[in-house]
Design a protein around this motif. Structure first.
Motif, PDB file in Angstrom:
ATOM      1  N   ASN A 298      43.379  42.978  41.435  1.00 36.50           N
ATOM      2  CA  ASN A 298      43.346  43.051  39.968  1.00 36.50           C
ATOM      3  C   ASN A 298      44.650  43.569  39.384  1.00 36.50           C
ATOM      4  O   ASN A 298      45.263  42.908  38.545  1.00 36.50           O
TER       5      ASN A 298
ATOM      6  N   ASP B   8      36.428  38.910  32.025  1.00 35.35           N
ATOM      7  CA  ASP B   8      36.849  39.735  33.180  1.00 35.35           C
ATOM      8  C   ASP B   8      36.546  41.177  32.840  1.00 35.35           C
ATOM      9  O   ASP B   8      36.772  41.617  31.706  1.00 35.35           O
ATOM     10  N   ASP B   9      36.062  41.948  33.844  1.00 35.26           N
ATOM     11  CA  ASP B   9      35.693  43.330  33.525  1.00 35.26           C
ATOM     12  C   ASP B   9      36.925  44.223  33.357  1.00 35.26           C
ATOM     13  O   ASP B   9      36.813  45.371  32.926  1.00 35.26           O
ATOM     14  N   SER B  33      32.005  41.478  30.142  1.00 33.02           N
ATOM     15  CA  SER B  33      30.868  41.443  31.060  1.00 33.02           C
ATOM     16  C   SER B  33      30.172  40.099  30.962  1.00 33.02           C
ATOM     17  O   SER B  33      30.403  39.335  30.011  1.00 33.02           O
ATOM     18  N   ASP B  52      35.565  35.476  35.699  1.00 33.44           N
ATOM     19  CA  ASP B  52      35.843  36.213  36.937  1.00 33.44           C
ATOM     20  C   ASP B  52      34.564  36.285  37.768  1.00 33.44           C
ATOM     21  O   ASP B  52      33.477  36.552  37.254  1.00 33.44           O
ATOM     22  N   MET B  55      31.986  40.773  38.950  1.00 31.48           N
ATOM     23  CA  MET B  55      31.826  41.700  37.837  1.00 31.48           C
ATOM     24  C   MET B  55      30.593  42.544  38.061  1.00 31.48           C
ATOM     25  O   MET B  55      29.602  42.040  38.608  1.00 31.48           O
TER      26      MET B  55
END
Lengths: 516, 122
Positions: A298, B8-9, B33, B52, B55
């Motif tokens: 990430n 995406d978180d 989320s 994504d 998550m």
């Protein structure tokens, strides 16, 4: 003691009556006979303690009668009565075993004492005989019993011996003086010694210096501590692992009598344990790795994205651009390492199915075909059509073949770069399959590349071991290949010679009896 | 204008992608989320969703299913970690239209989006 019985043999009736009356009064039982023949008849049916015989009778003479009586009843004492003792006659009679002789007219009291003596003697003789008989019987019985018991004991001993000899572990007995009492066949084989060299000898005589103190410690503990009767530990003997167990032998009063040692081969178990530990570690690493890689990726993503956006700016300065490109390259490197780790940690349980090895090889080659042709690599195949199907995960196997072929390609390219003085060199890879072993299919991939030096060849299956420059390889390929082959229950092996080439040999268990 | 939803978180990932995509001329929404993503899909009807896969809470796979339930025509591109081939195959089996690996090559992402949009309109 039953009443003694007397036989009176006399042809004169008054003598018979007189003696009968006299001895009956004395408490004896008396029977009479008037002649030698009658006497013999009477003796036949009865047990007498003494016979009083008149030797001067018509018919049979005294000596003959004596002989005949002795024939019938050997131990019957005979007292002969005679009116005229002829010295020679008396001697002959005595020779025949007559007990005594009394002269007529009979002095009754004297006769009485003689009779008493005779009865005493005959009774002693008879008792003696019967005791001997009894003793003989008892002895015979005892011998029979002993033989039986010995037979049982021998059978039991043989049975126990057979058990101990047949055991698939070493059994060694030593006594309270540390003398080896016995070693079973397994023990003799294990230590490569002969029975006669060890049995009866002291335990420590042939011990290696290293093992001596440990064994001594066990035996001393048993000897000095009545409550300690068992010890065990694992040890290395003759290249294998053994579990050693020592048990103290004590008698009823808890006195130390000796020790029994058992050595059990646990090499397979230890191997299994270490394999399981490895698998568990891998599994936990796998789980950990997946999480960690994501954590790493990430921020990498954000770094990379930001850098990319910077690089897209039109008015960027040249030195700034170089910096950002450098950052990108470093990010790429990290990504490769993480990628490799992720692959390594994903050595999952193979999904097994029937696989045609030759077909798989062809498929893998076709994937690399373009690349190999481009690099002028010659592929030679010697694929045995008769090999059976194997049980394998075809994706994983393909991965293994890829890894080895890519390594071969790289080795060939490296050698080509070095330049060949020998014009005979062929840039080639030879792939063969064989099925002539009963349980395995053999795949070998040989290249004429640069080869692997002997000092590093033992490390090539280690994870992260690589000879390639950093940006080209992570060093995980062969360790993954190794893991996959082992996971299939197979074996992978490498032979190499620098400047000559390298050959990988893979053995994979096959499905018995199925042909292509 | 083409609408794209980025899910995406990680806030910074969303911001980065929003900056890039806005520069490229897309109307960009973000969600942190799976649940938020589903709500925004219902409201804004984006053309493409960048989703994504990992998550917390409603994960990427579940969000994918829910989005496809709302509108099958929405293009969903999953974001996965490095070059996981097996996961990729599974993702496509589950109904995703494409996938892209982290760390993302932005130029590649651009191409993917252009192709998807061309397919949708053409």
């Amino acid at each position: 003691m039953d009443t003694p019985k007397i036989l009176v043999v006399d042809d004169e009736e008054n003598v018979r009556i007189m003696l009968k009356t006299f001895f009956t009064r004395k408490g004896y039982r008396v029977e009479t006979a008037a002649s030698g023949d009658e006497a013999l008849k009477t003796i036949k049916g009865n047990a007498f303690d003494v016979a009083l015989v008149d030797i001067m009778m018509p018919g049979m003479d005294g000596i003959t009668l004596t002989k005949k009586i002795k024939d019938l009843s050997e131990d019957l004492p005979i007292i002969i009565m005679t009116a005229h003792p002829d010295r020679d006659y008396v001697l002959s009679a005595l020779r025949e075993g007559v007990f005594d002789f009394k002269q007529k007219p009979i002095a009754l009291e004297e006769l009485y004492y003689a009779v008493r003596e005779a009865i005493h003697k005959v009774r002693l003789i008879r008792e003696n005989k019967s005791l001997i008989e009894e003793l003989r019987d008892m002895t015979a019985n005892l011998y029979k019993l002993l033989a039986e018991k010995s037979g049982d004991l021998i059978k039991e001993k043989n049975r126990l011996e057979a058990m101990i000899e047949g055991m698939n572990e070493a059994v060694i007995f030593c006594d309270e003086n540390d003398t080896i009492v016995d070693m079973n066949k397994y023990a003799l084989n294990l230590f490569k010694v002969k029975r006669e060299d060890r049995i009866g000898k002291n335990l420590y005589l042939h011990h290696k210096k290293e093992t001596h103190p440990k064994i001594k410690h066990v035996l001393d503990t048993f000897k000095n501590n009545k409550d300690k009767n068992y010890m065990e530990w694992d040890a290395h003997i003759a290249d294998r692992w053994f579990n050693l167990r020592f048990s103290a032998v004590r008698d009823d009063s808890n006195k130390y009598q000796g020790t029994i040692a058992n050595f059990i081969d646990i090499t397979e178990k230890k191997l299994l344990q270490s394999q399981m530990a490895k698998a568990e570690k891998l599994a936990s690493i796998g789980g950990l790795t997946a999480g960690i890689t994501h954590e790493i990726l990430n921020p990498l993503n954000i770094i990379s994205g930001n850098v990319q956006m910077k690089l897209m700016e039109k008015d960027i300065r040249e030195d700034d651009r170089k910096i950002y490109e450098n950052i990108q390259r470093q990010v790429e490197r990290i990504v490769n390492i993480v990628d490799g780790l992720l692959r390594f940690s994903k050595q999952r349980e193979p999904k097994m199915e029937e696989v045609d090895v030759n077909a798989l090889i062809e498929k893998t080659l076709s994937l690399l075909d373009y690349q190999l042709k481009l690099q002028n690599i010659i592929i030679e195949k010697e694929l045995d059509k008769s090999i059976p199907l194997i049980i394998a995960d075809s994706d994983q196997l393909e991965q293994v073949l890829m890894i080895i072929l890519i390594n071969a390609r790289d080795a060939l390219n490296e050698r080509e770069l070095k330049g060949e003085s020998d014009g005979h060199w062929m840039k080639k890879i030879l792939i063969t399959t064989r099925g002539n072993m009963p349980a395995y299919v053999q795949i070998s991939i040989a290249d004429t590349g640069i080869g692997i030096p002997t000092d590093i060849i033992s490390k090539i299956f280690d994870p992260f071991f690589t000879t390639k420059p950093e940006k080209e390889g992570t060093g995980l390929g062969l360790s993954i290949a190794h893991g996959i082959i082992e996971g299939h229950g197979g074996k992978i092996d490498v032979r190499s010679e620098v400047e000559k080439g390298t050959k990988f040999t893979i053995l994979l268990p096959c499905v018995y009896g199925t042909k292509n | 204008m083409t609408r794209i939803l980025v899910v995406d978180d990680e806030v910074e990932t969303c911001d980065l992608l929003k900056r890039y995509l806005t520069k490229k001329g897309y109307q960009t929404f973000t969600a942190l989320s799976g649940e938020d993503a589903v709500n925004i899909v219902k409201e804004e009807r984006p053309h493409i969703v960048l989703l994504d896969i990992r998550m917390p809470g409603m994960g990427g796979i579940e969000a994918l299913k829910k989005i496809k339930e709302i509108d099958r025509e929405i293009g969903v591109v999953m974001i996965t970690a490095v070059k996981e081939e097996e996961t990729a195959k599974e993702i496509l089996k589950l109904g995703a239209d494409d996938y892209i690996t982290k760390p993302m090559d932005l130029k590649y992402l651009d191409n993917v989006l252009m192709v998807k949009i061309a397919m949708m309109t053409g």
